[in-house]
Scaffold this motif. Structure first.
Motif, short mmCIF file in Angstrom:
data_model
loop_
_atom_site.label_atom_id
_atom_site.label_comp_id
_atom_site.label_asym_id
_atom_site.label_seq_id
_atom_site.Cartn_x
_atom_site.Cartn_y
_atom_site.Cartn_z
N LEU A 18 0.83 -1.20 0.00
CA LEU A 18 0.00 0.00 0.00
C LEU A 18 0.87 1.25 0.00
O LEU A 18 0.57 2.22 -0.71
CB LEU A 18 -0.95 0.01 1.20
CG LEU A 18 -1.87 1.23 1.29
CD1 LEU A 18 -2.70 1.40 0.02
CD2 LEU A 18 -2.76 1.11 2.52
N TYR A 19 1.95 1.24 0.76
CA TYR A 19 2.85 2.39 0.77
C TYR A 19 3.41 2.61 -0.65
O TYR A 19 3.47 3.75 -1.12
CB TYR A 19 4.00 2.19 1.76
CG TYR A 19 4.90 3.37 1.82
CD1 TYR A 19 4.57 4.48 2.59
CD2 TYR A 19 6.07 3.42 1.07
CE1 TYR A 19 5.38 5.60 2.60
CE2 TYR A 19 6.89 4.53 1.08
CZ TYR A 19 6.53 5.61 1.86
OH TYR A 19 7.32 6.74 1.87
N TYR A 20 3.78 1.54 -1.31
CA TYR A 20 4.27 1.62 -2.68
C TYR A 20 3.22 2.26 -3.59
O TYR A 20 3.52 3.17 -4.36
CB TYR A 20 4.64 0.21 -3.16
CG TYR A 20 5.12 0.14 -4.58
CD1 TYR A 20 6.44 0.44 -4.89
CD2 TYR A 20 4.27 -0.24 -5.60
CE1 TYR A 20 6.90 0.37 -6.20
CE2 TYR A 20 4.72 -0.31 -6.91
CZ TYR A 20 6.03 0.00 -7.20
OH TYR A 20 6.47 -0.07 -8.50
N LEU A 21 1.98 1.82 -3.47
CA LEU A 21 0.89 2.36 -4.28
C LEU A 21 0.71 3.86 -3.99
O LEU A 21 0.56 4.65 -4.92
CB LEU A 21 -0.40 1.59 -3.99
CG LEU A 21 -1.64 1.99 -4.80
CD1 LEU A 21 -2.50 0.75 -5.05
CD2 LEU A 21 -2.46 3.04 -4.12
N LEU A 22 0.74 4.22 -2.73
CA LEU A 22 0.50 5.61 -2.34
C LEU A 22 1.64 6.55 -2.70
O LEU A 22 1.51 7.77 -2.59
CB LEU A 22 0.22 5.70 -0.83
CG LEU A 22 -1.09 5.08 -0.36
CD1 LEU A 22 -1.14 5.05 1.16
CD2 LEU A 22 -2.29 5.83 -0.95
N ASN A 23 2.77 6.00 -3.12
CA ASN A 23 3.91 6.83 -3.48
C ASN A 23 4.18 6.86 -4.97
O ASN A 23 5.22 7.34 -5.40
CB ASN A 23 5.16 6.37 -2.71
CG ASN A 23 5.17 6.97 -1.35
OD1 ASN A 23 5.48 8.15 -1.20
ND2 ASN A 23 4.78 6.21 -0.36
#
Length: 190
Positions: free
Chosen positions: A40-45
């Motif tokens: 999710l962090y990857y997606l949000l960045n």
């Protein structure tokens, strides 16, 4: 209690091209599994992926997710989708805080950052402490709001050495680097 795993849903969103419903992102923000959080962090960045989220989640929602995830990554030297080690995670946290200071410099966000960093620092080994001092604080203490938030470290016996180390960098090495950048910028303008 079993943790719900959202990894396949998040990976499907990462690989897809369709719009991503914010309600789904909000569900993922509650993830307990570290791999889910990392994906999710990857997606949000990723700007392209974020632009597919409709409507966008509130800043507080994203900040309240990212701050503890990055703190975990720093404390545990976590490597995954988004970074290779605690130093990469600390650079990500630095960027998050710099962006927060530019767009949403609320006292509550600064306090959450300070409290999180202090907890990680106090519970960390020498590698964690070095990472926090050199990657985060040496580069954030030039901001008045951050410096004021960490003022209590100056008189805390457990944190004073870290504060002094960072201030030495800011007032000496950091000052020299800032001066050199100013001279270079002035040369390029003339």
């Amino acid at each position: 209690m079993n943790k719900i795993n959202y990894l396949s849903e998040i990976e499907e969103a990462i690989c897809g091209e369709n719009a991503i419903d914010c309600a789904l992102v909000r569900k993922w923000l509650t993830a307990q599994n570290i791999d889910d959080k990392d994906a999710l962090y990857y997606l949000l960045n990723d700007e392209k992926m974020v632009n597919r989220i409709s409507p966008l989640p509130d800043f507080d929602e994203v900040y309240n997710f990212c701050l503890p995830f990055l703190g975990y990554a720093i404390a545990n030297n976590y490597a995954g989708y988004s970074f290779d080690d605690r130093y990469d995670a600390a650079r990500e946290l630095y960027v998050l805080v710099k962006n927060m200071l530019l767009t949403y410099p609320h006292e509550s966000c600064i306090k959450k950052f300070k409290d999180a960093v202090e907890s990680i620092y106090m519970n960390g080994d020498d590698k964690v402490k070095n990472c926090i001092e050199t990657v985060l604080l040496e580069h954030l203490f030039d901001n008045k709001l951050i410096l004021e938030a960490f003022d209590s470290w100056r008189d805390d016996p457990a944190l004073k050495q870290a504060y002094d180390n960072v201030m030495y960098y800011v007032n000496n090495i950091g000052a020299v680097l800032r001066s050199a950048r100013r001279r270079e910028r002035n040369r390029s303008l003339s």
